[in-house]
Motif scaffolding. Structure first.
Motif, short mmCIF file in Angstrom:
data_model
loop_
_atom_site.label_atom_id
_atom_site.label_comp_id
_atom_site.label_asym_id
_atom_site.label_seq_id
_atom_site.Cartn_x
_atom_site.Cartn_y
_atom_site.Cartn_z
N ASN A 99 0.82 -1.21 0.00
CA ASN A 99 0.00 0.00 0.00
C ASN A 99 0.85 1.26 0.00
N LEU A 100 2.12 1.13 0.32
CA LEU A 100 3.03 2.28 0.32
C LEU A 100 3.60 2.59 -1.05
N LEU A 101 3.45 1.70 -2.01
CA LEU A 101 4.04 1.89 -3.33
C LEU A 101 3.63 3.20 -4.00
N PRO A 102 2.35 3.57 -4.02
CA PRO A 102 2.00 4.84 -4.68
C PRO A 102 2.70 6.05 -4.05
N GLN A 103 2.83 6.07 -2.74
CA GLN A 103 3.51 7.19 -2.11
C GLN A 103 5.00 7.19 -2.41
N GLY A 122 9.19 11.07 -7.76
CA GLY A 122 8.88 11.92 -8.90
C GLY A 122 7.96 11.35 -9.94
N LEU A 123 7.40 10.18 -9.69
CA LEU A 123 6.44 9.62 -10.65
C LEU A 123 5.06 10.24 -10.44
N LYS A 152 -1.13 8.02 -12.22
CA LYS A 152 -0.80 7.10 -13.31
C LYS A 152 -0.19 5.81 -12.76
N PHE A 153 0.62 5.95 -11.71
CA PHE A 153 1.21 4.77 -11.09
C PHE A 153 0.13 3.88 -10.49
N GLU A 154 -0.82 4.49 -9.79
CA GLU A 154 -1.92 3.72 -9.19
C GLU A 154 -2.76 3.05 -10.28
#
Length: 92
Positions: free
Chosen positions: A12-16, A22-23, A27-29
């Motif tokens: 769950n920490l990946l988007p942050q 800088g991504l 879009k990442f989510e």
């Protein structure tokens, strides 16, 4: 620096984390939610496992005659070059 080793990462920490480096977070989510690449990744995983891969990085040098030379782990240039030179000699 940010993520723990040994699979201790809370996904769950990946988007942050993506935003922190800088991504584009939205879009990442969207990419995480989009399962279009799941089969491609599974196919690559199965291919690597079948050819002897047990970790990353893992590469296979294929000689002109089809003989394979696995390269397991990070190897110095001289080791990889030696395998390539050996593979190039395999013509029959």
């Amino acid at each position: 620096e940010t993520t723990p080793s040994n699979d201790g990462l809370d996904l769950n920490l990946l988007p942050q984390i993506a935003a922190d480096i800088g991504l584009n977070k939205s879009k990442f989510e969207q990419c995480l939610d989009d399962n279009n690449f799941a089969q491609h990744i599974e196919d690559n995983y199965q291919d690597a496992t079948t050819s002897g891969g047990t970790g990353t990085p893992y590469s296979v040098i294929i000689a002109p005659n089809g003989k394979t030379f696995p390269v397991t782990g990070a190897q110095p240039y001289s080791s990889v070059k030696a395998l390539i030179d050996l593979a190039l000699k395999e013509t029959t």
